[in-house]
Design a protein around this motif. Sequence first.
Motif, PDB file in Angstrom:
ATOM      1  N   SER A  17      15.674  35.879 -54.501  1.00 47.70           N
ATOM      2  CA  SER A  17      14.779  37.040 -54.412  1.00 47.70           C
ATOM      3  C   SER A  17      15.017  37.997 -55.565  1.00 47.70           C
ATOM      4  CB  SER A  17      15.007  37.783 -53.097  1.00 47.70           C
ATOM      5  OG  SER A  17      14.723  36.971 -51.990  1.00 47.70           O
ATOM      6  N   MET A  81       9.892  39.945 -54.227  1.00 49.30           N
ATOM      7  CA  MET A  81       9.611  38.524 -54.438  1.00 49.30           C
ATOM      8  C   MET A  81      10.691  37.699 -53.753  1.00 49.30           C
ATOM      9  SD  MET A  81       8.416  38.604 -58.431  1.00 49.30           S
ATOM     10  CE  MET A  81      10.047  39.040 -59.043  1.00 49.30           C
ATOM     11  N   LEU A  84      11.587  32.471 -54.356  1.00 49.00           N
ATOM     12  CA  LEU A  84      11.080  32.260 -55.719  1.00 49.00           C
ATOM     13  C   LEU A  84      11.140  30.795 -56.114  1.00 49.00           C
ATOM     14  CD1 LEU A  84      12.550  35.458 -57.327  1.00 49.00           C
ATOM     15  CD2 LEU A  84      10.147  34.766 -57.449  1.00 49.00           C
ATOM     16  N   ASP A  88       7.199  30.500 -60.757  1.00 53.94           N
ATOM     17  CA  ASP A  88       7.034  31.956 -60.784  1.00 53.94           C
ATOM     18  C   ASP A  88       7.581  32.554 -62.079  1.00 53.94           C
ATOM     19  OD1 ASP A  88       7.899  31.970 -57.314  1.00 53.94           O
ATOM     20  OD2 ASP A  88       5.889  32.214 -58.165  1.00 53.94           O
ATOM     21  N   VAL A 119      13.128  31.838 -63.086  1.00 52.74           N
ATOM     22  CA  VAL A 119      13.617  31.171 -61.883  1.00 52.74           C
ATOM     23  C   VAL A 119      14.085  29.774 -62.279  1.00 52.74           C
ATOM     24  CG1 VAL A 119      13.091  30.473 -59.528  1.00 52.74           C
ATOM     25  CG2 VAL A 119      11.933  32.456 -60.530  1.00 52.74           C
TER      26      VAL A 119
END
Length: 121
Positions: A17, A81, A84, A88, A119
Motif C-alpha cells: 500500500s 492505494m 498494488l 500500477d 510496484v
Amino acid sequence: QVQLVESGGGLVQAGGSLRLSCAASGTIFSINAMGWHRQAPGKERELVATMTSGGTVYADSVKGRFTISRDNAKNTVFLQMNSLKPEDTAVYYCNADVRLSYYPSSSFNYWGQGTQVTVSS
C-alpha cells in the motif's frame, strides 16, 4: 497563482500500500474538482480517480483497491492505494479545477509535478 504539491510516492512490493497526498495553495476561492491521473512509460496519461461536487469517479482498473478522499479545509486530496500491482507503476499527477474568485469564469485547471510510484513483482 495556484501550486499543487504531491507527496507519498515510492517503491513498494506487489500487494502493498501507499498513500499519496496533494496540497493546493495560492489564490483559491474554491476547488471544483480534485483528483489523480497517472502516466506509465510509453502510455498516455489516464484518469485514476477524481472528486467533484457531483461525486467520485474511479478508473475501472483501480475500483475496489484505491480510495480518494479530500480535506476541504486544507485544500488537500489523498489517494489510498491498496493491493498494488506492477501495472500500477507510473508517475501519478495531482489535478485540480480551481476557482480563483467570485466569478465562475475564473476557474482554471492545474497540475502537480508528479510523484513516482513503482510496484515490484
